[in-house]
Design a protein around this motif. Sequence first.
Motif, short mmCIF file in Angstrom:
data_model
loop_
_atom_site.label_atom_id
_atom_site.label_comp_id
_atom_site.label_asym_id
_atom_site.label_seq_id
_atom_site.Cartn_x
_atom_site.Cartn_y
_atom_site.Cartn_z
N LEU A 136 -9.15 -0.07 -0.49
CA LEU A 136 -7.96 0.70 -0.08
C LEU A 136 -6.87 0.61 -1.15
O LEU A 136 -6.20 1.61 -1.44
N GLU A 137 -6.69 -0.60 -1.73
CA GLU A 137 -5.68 -0.78 -2.79
C GLU A 137 -6.00 0.13 -3.99
O GLU A 137 -5.11 0.75 -4.56
N ARG A 138 -7.28 0.20 -4.35
CA ARG A 138 -7.69 1.07 -5.47
C ARG A 138 -7.43 2.54 -5.12
O ARG A 138 -6.91 3.30 -5.96
N LEU A 139 -7.77 2.94 -3.88
CA LEU A 139 -7.64 4.34 -3.49
C LEU A 139 -6.18 4.78 -3.32
O LEU A 139 -5.88 5.97 -3.40
N ALA A 140 -5.29 3.81 -3.10
CA ALA A 140 -3.86 4.15 -3.00
C ALA A 140 -3.38 4.73 -4.33
O ALA A 140 -2.39 5.45 -4.39
N ARG A 170 1.11 0.13 11.54
CA ARG A 170 2.56 -0.01 11.36
C ARG A 170 3.29 0.15 12.69
O ARG A 170 4.24 -0.57 12.97
N GLY A 171 2.84 1.12 13.49
CA GLY A 171 3.47 1.39 14.79
C GLY A 171 3.41 0.15 15.67
O GLY A 171 4.41 -0.23 16.28
N TRP A 172 2.26 -0.48 15.72
CA TRP A 172 2.11 -1.66 16.56
C TRP A 172 3.02 -2.78 16.06
O TRP A 172 3.71 -3.43 16.86
N LEU A 173 3.06 -3.00 14.75
CA LEU A 173 3.92 -4.05 14.18
C LEU A 173 5.39 -3.74 14.45
O LEU A 173 6.17 -4.65 14.75
N LEU A 189 -8.23 8.18 0.23
CA LEU A 189 -7.48 7.53 1.30
C LEU A 189 -7.01 8.62 2.27
O LEU A 189 -6.60 9.70 1.83
N VAL A 190 -7.08 8.38 3.55
CA VAL A 190 -6.60 9.34 4.55
C VAL A 190 -5.08 9.15 4.71
O VAL A 190 -4.64 8.06 5.05
N PRO A 191 -4.28 10.20 4.43
CA PRO A 191 -2.83 10.03 4.54
C PRO A 191 -2.45 9.65 5.98
O PRO A 191 -3.00 10.19 6.93
N GLY A 192 -1.53 8.71 6.08
CA GLY A 192 -1.04 8.29 7.41
C GLY A 192 -2.02 7.40 8.16
O GLY A 192 -1.82 7.14 9.34
N GLN A 207 0.84 -1.21 0.00
CA GLN A 207 0.00 0.00 0.00
C GLN A 207 0.87 1.25 0.00
O GLN A 207 0.60 2.21 -0.71
N ARG A 208 1.96 1.21 0.79
CA ARG A 208 2.86 2.36 0.86
C ARG A 208 3.51 2.61 -0.50
O ARG A 208 3.63 3.74 -0.95
N ALA A 209 3.92 1.52 -1.16
CA ALA A 209 4.57 1.64 -2.47
C ALA A 209 3.59 2.24 -3.49
O ALA A 209 3.97 3.13 -4.27
N LEU A 210 2.34 1.77 -3.47
CA LEU A 210 1.32 2.32 -4.39
C LEU A 210 1.13 3.81 -4.13
O LEU A 210 1.10 4.62 -5.06
N TRP A 211 1.00 4.15 -2.86
CA TRP A 211 0.75 5.54 -2.44
C TRP A 211 1.93 6.44 -2.82
O TRP A 211 1.75 7.53 -3.35
#
Lengths: 119, 119
Positions: free
Chosen positions: B24-28, B83-86, B74-77, A89-93
Amino acid sequence: MNLSPGQLDILFQALGDPTRRAILERLARGPASVTELAAPFDMALPSFLGHVRRLEAAGLVATAKDGRVRTVTLVPGAFTPVRGWLDEQRALWEGRLDRLDDYVTRLMKERANGSGSED
Amino acid sequence: MNLSPGQLDILFQALGDPTRRAILERLARGPASVTELAAPFDMALPSFLGHVRRLEAAGLVATAKDGRVRTVTLVPGAFTPVRGWLDEQRALWEGRLDRLDDYVTRLMKERANGSGSED
């Protein structure tokens, strides 16, 4: 990465619960028996075991029984598919932002050239 | 990161569905109208809108209506807490491996010294 959507569903759904995430956080520090794991939670043992089983079904933890003690360990690399999806997702964005950046730069150059010829 | 466990629950649960991840993939790749977003899915519009609303409630997408067209972005961030939790889990795990490594190194040195004095 060739992951079935179902595997990601099971992983994300397994992570969408505070008790299950707390179990994983504890196990990241090292293996623990079910009894040790359950101690901080004000929860009936069958409910707690349900969470452990759910994590095991998702491939996030493994359990092994030695006599009367069941030890739970984190499965190495278990978060990889989840990380992989987030990275995609990050790469797409970022690809999209790069293209936007190129577009804006080209637009500004064209404008600069355009207004230059008008002067 | 000061995140309530509830926010992480909502985020992970929102991601635990193939339709929502596909949106989400489409909106990226860029914003889209609800009609465009819904086109690839063989799903009744009310069900599809339910998925969009679920993503909006999780703070992953924003929607805006202009006349008869509702645009979804998509909402940035938005993935940052996940990601933070991972990342925290990885840090805990790597910390544990480092400690194990130190322990094994110390053990081997002690053995080497021990067997040296026995010879």
